[in-house]
Design an enzyme around this catalytic site. Structure first.
Site, PDB file in Angstrom:
ATOM      1  N   ASN A  41      -1.771   2.343   5.968  1.00 57.82           N
ATOM      2  CA  ASN A  41      -0.991   0.861   6.001  1.00 57.82           C
ATOM      3  C   ASN A  41      -0.937   0.618   6.999  1.00 57.82           C
ATOM      4  O   ASN A  41      -0.058   0.500   8.357  1.00 57.82           O
ATOM      5  CB  ASN A  41       0.497   1.268   5.087  1.00 57.82           C
ATOM      6  N   GLY A  42      -0.444  -1.210   6.766  1.00 60.39           N
ATOM      7  CA  GLY A  42      -0.371  -2.009   7.845  1.00 60.39           C
ATOM      8  C   GLY A  42      -1.960  -3.354   8.978  1.00 60.39           C
ATOM      9  O   GLY A  42      -2.264  -2.822   7.494  1.00 60.39           O
ATOM     10  N   TRP A  93      -3.559  -2.333  -1.512  1.00 56.38           N
ATOM     11  CA  TRP A  93      -2.902  -3.926  -1.759  1.00 56.38           C
ATOM     12  C   TRP A  93      -3.920  -4.871  -0.813  1.00 56.38           C
ATOM     13  O   TRP A  93      -3.536  -4.574   0.572  1.00 56.38           O
ATOM     14  CB  TRP A  93      -1.681  -4.301  -1.699  1.00 56.38           C
ATOM     15  N   HIS A 118      15.025 -38.319  -7.118  1.00 53.82           N
ATOM     16  CA  HIS A 118      13.780 -38.676  -5.820  1.00 53.82           C
ATOM     17  C   HIS A 118      12.764 -37.836  -6.133  1.00 53.82           C
ATOM     18  O   HIS A 118      12.754 -37.506  -5.264  1.00 53.82           O
ATOM     19  CB  HIS A 118      14.912 -37.419  -4.741  1.00 53.82           C
ATOM     20  N   GLU A 121       6.137 -15.417 -10.738  1.00 52.04           N
ATOM     21  CA  GLU A 121       5.254 -14.091 -10.068  1.00 52.04           C
ATOM     22  C   GLU A 121       5.023 -13.239 -11.633  1.00 52.04           C
ATOM     23  O   GLU A 121       4.287 -12.144 -10.784  1.00 52.04           O
ATOM     24  CB  GLU A 121       6.682 -12.830  -9.939  1.00 52.04           C
ATOM     25  N   LYS A 159      10.954 -15.633 -10.577  1.00 49.73           N
ATOM     26  CA  LYS A 159      10.589 -14.574 -11.983  1.00 49.73           C
ATOM     27  C   LYS A 159       9.628 -15.238 -12.598  1.00 49.73           C
ATOM     28  O   LYS A 159       8.974 -14.318 -12.833  1.00 49.73           O
ATOM     29  CB  LYS A 159      11.949 -14.325 -12.375  1.00 49.73           C
ATOM     30  N   LYS A 195       5.101  -4.567  -3.813  1.00 48.30           N
ATOM     31  CA  LYS A 195       5.991  -4.523  -3.971  1.00 48.30           C
ATOM     32  C   LYS A 195       7.070  -4.862  -2.215  1.00 48.30           C
ATOM     33  O   LYS A 195       8.060  -5.821  -2.611  1.00 48.30           O
ATOM     34  CB  LYS A 195       7.257  -3.148  -5.043  1.00 48.30           C
ATOM     35  N   CYS A 201       0.719  -0.848   0.021  1.00 50.87           N
ATOM     36  CA  CYS A 201      -0.164  -0.180  -0.111  1.00 50.87           C
ATOM     37  C   CYS A 201       0.686   1.078  -0.370  1.00 50.87           C
ATOM     38  O   CYS A 201       1.971   1.423   0.071  1.00 50.87           O
ATOM     39  CB  CYS A 201      -1.522  -0.478   1.355  1.00 50.87           C
ATOM     40  N   ARG A 218       3.387  -0.218  -5.289  1.00 51.09           N
ATOM     41  CA  ARG A 218       3.095  -0.740  -3.197  1.00 51.09           C
ATOM     42  C   ARG A 218       1.718  -1.807  -3.323  1.00 51.09           C
ATOM     43  O   ARG A 218       1.576  -2.275  -2.178  1.00 51.09           O
ATOM     44  CB  ARG A 218       3.882   0.102  -2.558  1.00 51.09           C
ATOM     45  N   GLU A 262      16.059 -18.901  -8.363  1.00 52.52           N
ATOM     46  CA  GLU A 262      15.328 -16.883  -8.670  1.00 52.52           C
ATOM     47  C   GLU A 262      14.420 -16.946  -9.976  1.00 52.52           C
ATOM     48  O   GLU A 262      13.430 -16.662 -10.634  1.00 52.52           O
ATOM     49  CB  GLU A 262      16.140 -16.707  -8.058  1.00 52.52           C
TER      50      GLU A 262
END
Length: 609
Positions: free
Chosen positions: A98-99, A74, A505, A489, A486, A604, A2, A27, A482
């Protein structure tokens, strides 16, 4: 997550609020809204979706004002609806938040008993009503906010305005970033300096528990006890150019291509120093680092994968045991502390909640040797750490981290070499070799970027797929992790990564012609092992997409596609091999038509649990 922006000025602040929200949209982008004081009235406009949707509505409704607040959301509490969008209003009090407020249920029950009605499912509306309840008891806005936050449990960053006091705005912070921007005859509040950089570079970073009274002419800050306190004024070095796309189509593409410069900037201090020295991490770093017995790395997401890479370096080069943990797990388990271990926290923003809380937990266990690797000066995690190494990646807007990751790896390698030197494992010849490798790294990364046309061609083959597998061995296994992160995402293809030796395995059961397999296969001591794993994939009809080096001794064949990066660059190979997997994810997302910079359900900076 946010974003908050607020402004109080003698000019129309609505354009400032909207421009700020556009810069904060990375954000959170489920919904957006602004509230302004227009005479003695609070006017509000909110829309689900992007800031541009809300901007159009504000223009259509003729919003103009000299005081206002804005928010891009968000979703946490409550779904993505206009009723849940910020700002929230209670009897002339408007606020953005925010929070997460952990005791919102108890507060809601109390406020309902007092006659307050709720229009949303959010924890934020509780705060608006709570502040109004104290205003109704005769407190002024500052005192009402201070009294209200004293009853909140959880994390918050708040900006509050009231029609009763149109000449000021109140801000409060606990656990979520918030800063005040200082102008001439105007002042601002924001969760990120990017939101107000078009208006001012002078900022005050609020500390935990601070409240601030903001008028056109002044800013007063109060600590958690309510006492006035002076906070240092900083001059931000964020540039407007870093917040613009320029010739690129997306911020992720821009930030991928900025990596040679970001890496060069991050290693500048090492090169200027002509060697690895503890002073790179702080004035008293030598005493903290010389006799450590191990390293504990705490991080989340991409930063966690940087830590996994560093574990290979630290144990092989510095000869120190190294453990790497996901911060959100570490903070809730019973850990056995060794005060002679160095605790390293890694965070792009310096505000990642789980990493911050993990650091607090480590310190409570007796760890006083703490080091932060971070991209944002003066953020919370560096301030809470004894030592710090700032990466110099510049502003990173794309949600999927790119240049922050590679510069974190550079910082972690610098730490590794410094520890090795302090512990007698880095002689002059090896130090010179590592310095030369760092000097040449930006050029190697640029060479890897030049592979983009070949990687773009691969993307067409990936676009129709639903699943992908990434493989690596040794220090390149975290790079496979990584790469898989990506891809999922931003393209929404389900992707997993495994050490290549683990195929037999279990994961090999998934391999067929519909499952592309990406292999990180540099020309190192494990290449022959990786070749054997690749044959296991081909024997099951799997199609291989191999990133290797110019000097490796195998080529493309039926069902085996090969792209060659520069000749093997030795110990820094993981950094260079990161570039192709970033480009692959970007171009696959383009081919699938997804929103590259703002992938669904993600934001983000993760500042809530």
């Amino acid at each position: 997550m946010c974003g908050i922006v607020g402004a109080i000025a003698d000019r129309d602040v609505v354009p400032v609020l909207i421009e700020g929200l556009k810069r904060l949209e990375y954000r959170g982008y489920d919904s957006a809204g602004i509230a302004v004081l227009d005479g003695t009235d609070v006017r509000r406009v909110r829309r689900t979706g992007r800031v541009s949707e809300m901007e159009g509505a504000a223009q259509a409704e003729g919003f103009h004002a000299q005081v206002g607040i804005g928010h891009t959301r968000w979703a946490t509490h409550g779904g993505v609806t206009e009723a849940n969008a910020h700002p929230h209003v209670s009897h002339g009090v408007a606020l953005v938040h925010n929070g997460i407020i952990e005791n919102h249920d108890a507060q809601r029950d109390k406020l309902r008993a007092m006659g307050y009605e709720f229009e949303s499912q959010t924890d934020t509306e509780v705060i608006a009503h709570l502040i109004h309840s104290f205003l109704a008891q005769g407190l002024d806005l500052l005192a009402a906010v201070q009294r209200a936050v004293s009853e909140l449990h959880g994390a918050y960053a708040l900006a509050v305005v009231s029609r009763q006091e149109p000449g000021r705005m109140i801000a409060a912070r606990m656990g979520c970033p918030l800063l005040v921007g200082l102008g001439e005859g105007e002042n601002f509040v924001a969760s990120d300096v990017s939101a107000i950089i078009q208006a001012t570079r002078k900022v005050i970073f609020l500390e935990e528990g601070d409240t601030a009274e903001i008028t056109r002419e002044s800013v007063r800050v109060f600590d958690e006890a309510g006492a006035p306190i002076e906070r240092e004024v900083h001059l931000s070095d964020v540039s407007l150019a870093s917040l613009e796309l320029g010739p690129y189509s997306h911020f992720m593409q821009k930030e991928i291509h900025e990596q040679p410069r970001a890496i060069a900037d991050t290693i500048e201090a090492v090169i200027d120093n002509a060697g690895f020295a503890p002073e790179l991490f702080g004035a008293n770093a030598a005493d903290a680092l010389r006799d450590i017995e191990g390293v504990q790395i705490l991080a989340c997401g991409t930063s966690y994968y940087a830590g996994l890479t560093a574990r290979y370096w630290i144990e092989a080069i510095a000869g120190l045991p190294c453990s790497v943990e996901i911060a959100s797990e570490y903070r809730y388990r019973t850990a056995v502390a060794n005060p002679k271990h160095l605790v390293v926290t890694i965070s792009q923003s310096g505000e990642t909640l789980d990493t911050m809380e993990a650091l607090k937990y480590a310190k409570s266990l007796g760890h006083d040797r703490t080091l932060s690797i971070c991209n944002v000066p003066e953020s919370a995690i560096p301030r809470a750490s004894k030592l710090v190494y700032y990466t110099r990646a510049g502003a990173e807007i794309g949600v999927a981290s790119t240049k922050a990751f590679t510069t974190q790896l550079v910082a972690l390698f610098t730490l590794t070499a410094t520890l090795a030197k302090l512990h007698g494992r880095l002689d002059d010849a090896l130090e010179t070799e590592y310095l030369d490798a760092l000097r040449h790294l930006p050029g190697s990364v640029q060479y890897a970027l030049n592979l983009e046309p070949q990687i773009s061609a691969w993307a067409e083959k990936f676009a129709p797929k639903d699943h992908a597998l990434f493989l690596g061995r040794g220090v390149h296994y975290p790079i496979a992790l990584e790469g898989a992160l990506k891809l999922k995402e931003i393209s929404y293809i389900h992707a997993e990564a495994y050490p290549a030796g683990e195929l037999k395995h279990g994961p090999l059961a998934l391999v067929d012609a519909a499952m592309p397999v990406v292999v990180i296969a540099p020309n190192d001591r494990l290449l022959e092992k990786v070749k054997s794993n690749m044959q296991e994939v081909r024997a099951r009809g799997g199609e291989l997409f191999v990133f290797t080096d110019e000097d490796s001794e195998f080529g493309a064949s039926e069902g085996v596609h090969v792209i060659r990066a520069p000749r093997h660059v030795g110990v820094l190979s993981p950094i260079m091999h990161t570039i192709p997997v970033q480009l692959l994810a970007y171009h696959v997302a383009l081919a699938r038509g997804t929103d590259v910079d703002k992938p669904r359900n993600l934001a983000k900076s993760v500042t809530v649990e």
